[in-house]
Structure formats: C-alpha cells, structure tokens
Design a protein around this motif. Structure first.
Motif, PDB file in Angstrom:
ATOM      1  N   LEU A 217       0.820  -1.206   0.000  1.00  0.00           N
ATOM      2  CA  LEU A 217       0.000   0.000   0.000  1.00  0.00           C
ATOM      3  C   LEU A 217       0.858   1.261   0.000  1.00  0.00           C
ATOM      4  N   GLN A 221       2.493   2.438  -5.225  1.00  0.00           N
ATOM      5  CA  GLN A 221       2.292   3.551  -6.151  1.00  0.00           C
ATOM      6  C   GLN A 221       3.610   4.026  -6.749  1.00  0.00           C
ATOM      7  N   TRP A 225       2.683  -0.127  -9.132  1.00  0.00           N
ATOM      8  CA  TRP A 225       1.907  -1.308  -8.788  1.00  0.00           C
ATOM      9  C   TRP A 225       2.393  -2.557  -9.531  1.00  0.00           C
ATOM     10  N   TRP A 230       0.476  -6.873  -5.770  1.00  0.00           N
ATOM     11  CA  TRP A 230      -0.824  -7.545  -5.774  1.00  0.00           C
ATOM     12  C   TRP A 230      -0.732  -8.922  -5.126  1.00  0.00           C
ATOM     13  N   THR A 411      -5.013   2.927   3.707  1.00  0.00           N
ATOM     14  CA  THR A 411      -5.847   2.632   2.548  1.00  0.00           C
ATOM     15  C   THR A 411      -6.249   3.912   1.826  1.00  0.00           C
ATOM     16  N   ALA A 415      -5.117   4.231  -1.938  1.00  0.00           N
ATOM     17  CA  ALA A 415      -6.184   4.110  -2.939  1.00  0.00           C
ATOM     18  C   ALA A 415      -6.467   5.452  -3.621  1.00  0.00           C
ATOM     19  N   PHE A 419      -5.458   6.970  -7.244  1.00  0.00           N
ATOM     20  CA  PHE A 419      -6.549   7.420  -8.103  1.00  0.00           C
ATOM     21  C   PHE A 419      -6.260   8.814  -8.650  1.00  0.00           C
ATOM     22  N   CYS A 442     -11.191  12.647  -8.107  1.00  0.00           N
ATOM     23  CA  CYS A 442     -10.774  11.974  -6.874  1.00  0.00           C
ATOM     24  C   CYS A 442     -11.701  12.316  -5.716  1.00  0.00           C
TER      25      CYS A 442
END
Length: 463
Positions: A217, A221, A225, A230, A411, A415, A419, A442
């Motif tokens: 996490l 970025q 990724w 993953w 998170t 996330a 984004f 966003c």
C-alpha cells in the motif's frame, strides 16, 4: 493525566504527515532516491501499523503506565536520531524505530482512558481523544510547512523531527508525576494478562498479514503497482483468514486469543470498524491528494500548503469537543449527518478547485464542512463502540481500534493517492487545470465513500 496522554496521541498522527511537506528538502539534502524517500515517509507507518496489537498486549501484561513511558522514551530518542541522521539509510532505520515507539505508546492512551474515566467523564475524554486524533494529521501538514519554511539555523528539514524531542522530554517528566500507578486491585488483572501470554502464533500471523498488506500500500504507487504488490495483498487476505481461524480455534480450546472474542461480539463493533475505516480513509485521502494539488499543481510554498489545512483541523477539533453537548434529539442523527456533510463538502472542494484557481472564500467554508463532518462521523462512533467494552478488555479494544484507524489511513493514501495520480497522468499536459480536474474526480470518489458511511448510519438508526 488526560492532557499528558492526549499530547502523546497528538504526536503520533502528526509524525505521519509532518514529513510529507519536508520530503522535497530531504530528497535534495540527502540525495535520496525515489524508493529511499518513500521508505523515509512510509517506514514509520509500516512498523506503527504492524506492532499496534503487540503494544496493546504489552500494556496489559506489564502495566499501561510502564509501557506508556517506555514507548514515549523510544519515540523521543528515535526522533532525535532522525533529526541527526547523516544518510538516507540512517534516516530510514530511525524512522522504523520511531514507528515502533509509537506502536508501543499509542494503545496505552485508549486503555488509560477506559480504565480511569467513567460515565460522562469518559464521554468527554473520548471526545477530546477524537478531536486530537485526526487534528494531528492536518496539524502535521501545517507545522511541517512552518518548520521547513523557517529553515531554523540553516537546519532545513531536521526540525520536523527534532521538535518531538523537547515535547517528549516534557511529557516524560509529566507522565511520571501524573499517570496513575498500577493499583493493588489491578495486580490480579496483570497476572491474568501474563497468564494469557502474548499468543505468539497469533502475533506472528497478524504481524505478517498486516505487513503484507501495508508494504504494498505504501510502496506500490511509487513502483507503478508491480505484480509483487498484488501478490502481497492477496497473501495478506489469506493470512488474515488463517489468523481468524486460529484465534477462533484457540478460544474454543480455552486458550487466550490475541483479541478477546467478546470484544468482537460487542454490539455495533463491526459497524464501528467500518465507519472508522471510512472516516480515516476519507481524511487521509483528502489530505494527501490536496497536498499534491496545491504544491505541485498550484505551486504553493510549504508554508502556504500547510496553512491550507488549518480550517479543516480546527473544525475537526472543535466539533470533537462540543458534539456531546448538543440536544439529545440530535444525537441519533450525528453520524449519518456527519458523513453526509463530509460527502457534500468534499465534492464542493473539488468543484471549487476544478479550474486550477484558488477556490475563493467559499473554499474555506467547504474545508470547515469536511473537518466538522469527519469529526461527527468519528467521535460518536468511537464513543459508542467503547461504551459496551469491559474495562478488562480495554487493551484488546484499544489495539483493535488503533490498528483499524491506521489501516484506514493507509488505505486512503494508497487508494485515493493512486486514483488522483493516475487521473492526472491520463490528462497528458501537466498544470493547474489538469491537476484540478484530477482532484475533482478523486474528491467525487471520496464523497462516495462518505455517502456509504451516511447510509450505514441510517441503517443503525432503523435498528
């Protein structure tokens, strides 16, 4: 006592965000690579999140006062070492140690509040706790901007760490004087805690799961990724399932699981966990994306960028202190109303900044709405969740909610940061307008999460 423990609580989230504003200066002065800088920023968060449950259990076994003092001493010493670091490697290592100190220290705050306050006094103390928690995040941005811009004695980025040293020393002296010593009546509880043990298999499983979840996490970025990120998160899901199965089996055998099953069965705790994750994710995502926009898109100085967040921090803190005084007729609507206000205000910030301008005076009204709404979503949720927790389960509840809070923040940054950056990259030409457009999309996503929180509040009201 409350002032002392909450001052330490304030320092923990502040240190997560204060480094963000100083990152460009650190990179220049230490010649840090992109990955190295990311570890400087994220190393604190990784060890902090991984060791929170361990810190809570240590407090139960050894005594909350002792562990509080030990964690504060480690945090203060590590902050001094960070401020004196001469290389990127040294700074990363000391940031990891600083996060470990916070993980030992912070769970004791909720435990001490749970054990030493009752009735209306506990509600007030938890209101102050709520105000301090997320205010520290925004205050970190503000203080970081002030310290970096001041360049005290030509020290550049170092005061963002060194500022913790005098504060930590004062708190150590004060804590020795004002924190309650372990009472004779609680020796049996500590003996029971020692008898329960640390549940080492559970700690290993949970620590590995949180590590596999948090590392990608915070680093994914930067690396665009890759496949390992993953796979790591997928492995974390498997380990969380194994942890739950192991803890359930241990409880059935009469053992002592890491988190007491009755804490997880406390009425409303599952809904509270969802709401806390939602509040922290929206708060962290909002701060992170807006920081990127005002510094990179609008070209704000570190000081101006930091001060941008002052209205949000002030509103969060003020509402957290006064919501319990509002009429009883309003109390049931506070949580859904807070999430709804957050959703509307977040979308309004995006709309006001979408064309690359400064947003005008209405922007600050929207900032106040975001801070006030998040506070209403968090404060009453936390207070009601802890109302049904027994005093002897304070350590378990503290560790659980502290970990959930941190995972929510991680998170949100990962996330919504991803984004925003992906949307910005798809715009092609960089600039204030492109950044503003990416911010709008966003913030619509953030508003959607807040709207889900409002729906969860309405469901609870019907029940």
């Amino acid at each position: 006592m409350l002032a002392v423990v909450l001052a330490a609580q304030f320092m923990a989230p502040l240190d997560v965000f204060i480094v963000n504003v100083a990152a460009p200066t650190i990179r220049t002065e230490l010649h840090a690579s992109g990955a190295g800088l990311q570890l400087v920023i994220a190393g604190y968060t990784i060890t902090y999140a991984v060791l929170l449950i361990t810190g809570a259990r240590l407090g139960e076994r050894v005594g909350h006062r002792r562990v509080y003092l030990g964690g504060l001493a480690v945090f203060t010493a590590a902050s001094l070492a960070c401020g004196l670091a001469q290389s990127t490697g040294e700074l990363i290592a000391f940031r990891l140690l600083q996060g470990a100190g916070s993980a030992i220290l912070i769970p004791q705050v909720l435990s001490l509040i749970q054990r030493n306050f009752t009735g209306e006094a506990r509600v007030k103390a938890l209101g102050a706790y709520s105000a301090v928690l997320a205010t520290g995040a925004a205050a970190g941005q503000v203080l970081g901007g002030i310290l970096v811009s001041a360049d005290l004695f030509g020290t550049g980025w170092r005061p963002v760490f060194l500022v913790n040293v005098p504060v930590g020393l004062v708190l150590l002296v004060a804590a020795v004087r004002v924190l309650p010593r372990d009472e004779v009546g609680r020796r049996a509880e500590r003996a029971a805690g020692r008898a329960r043990g640390l549940d080492l298999p559970g700690l290993v499983l949970l620590g590995a799961a949180v590590s596999l979840f948090t590392v990608p996490l915070v680093l994914g970025q930067e690396a665009d990724w890759p496949l390992w990120s993953w796979l790591s998160m997928a492995a974390a899901v498997v380990l969380f399932a194994l942890f739950r199965a192991y803890e359930s089996r241990l409880a059935r055998r009469g053992g002592a699981p890491l988190i007491a099953p009755r804490v997880l069965r406390t009425p409303g705790i599952g809904l509270a966990v969802f709401r806390i994750v939602a509040v922290m994710a929206v708060n962290a995502g909002f701060l992170f994306a807006l920081t990127l926009h005002v510094q990179s898109g609008l070209g704000y100085s570190p000081l101006r960028a930091g001060l941008t967040f002052a209205p949000t921090a002030a509103a969060f803190g003020l509402v957290g202190l006064v919501w319990r005084r509002w009429p009883q007729a309003l109390q049931r609507t506070l949580i859904p109303g807070g999430f709804a206000l957050t959703a509307v205000s977040t979308a309004a910030v995006g709309l006001l900044l979408r064309d690359g301008g400064d947003g005008g005076p209405w922007l600050y009204v929207a900032f106040v709405g975001v801070g006030g709404g998040l506070s209403l979503g968090f404060g009453p949720t936390l207070t009601r969740a802890l109302a049904g927790v027994r005093a002897e389960d304070a350590a378990d509840a503290s560790g659980l909610l502290s970990t959930v809070t941190q995972l929510g923040q991680l998170t949100g940054v990962a996330a919504f940061g991803a984004f925003f950056l992906n949307r910005l990259e798809s715009q092609g030409a960089p600039g204030a307008y492109s950044s503003g457009n990416a911010l709008l999309v966003c913030f619509y996503a953030l508003a959607s999460v807040a709207a889900l929180g409002a729906v969860s509040g309405l469901v609870r009201m019907r029940r």
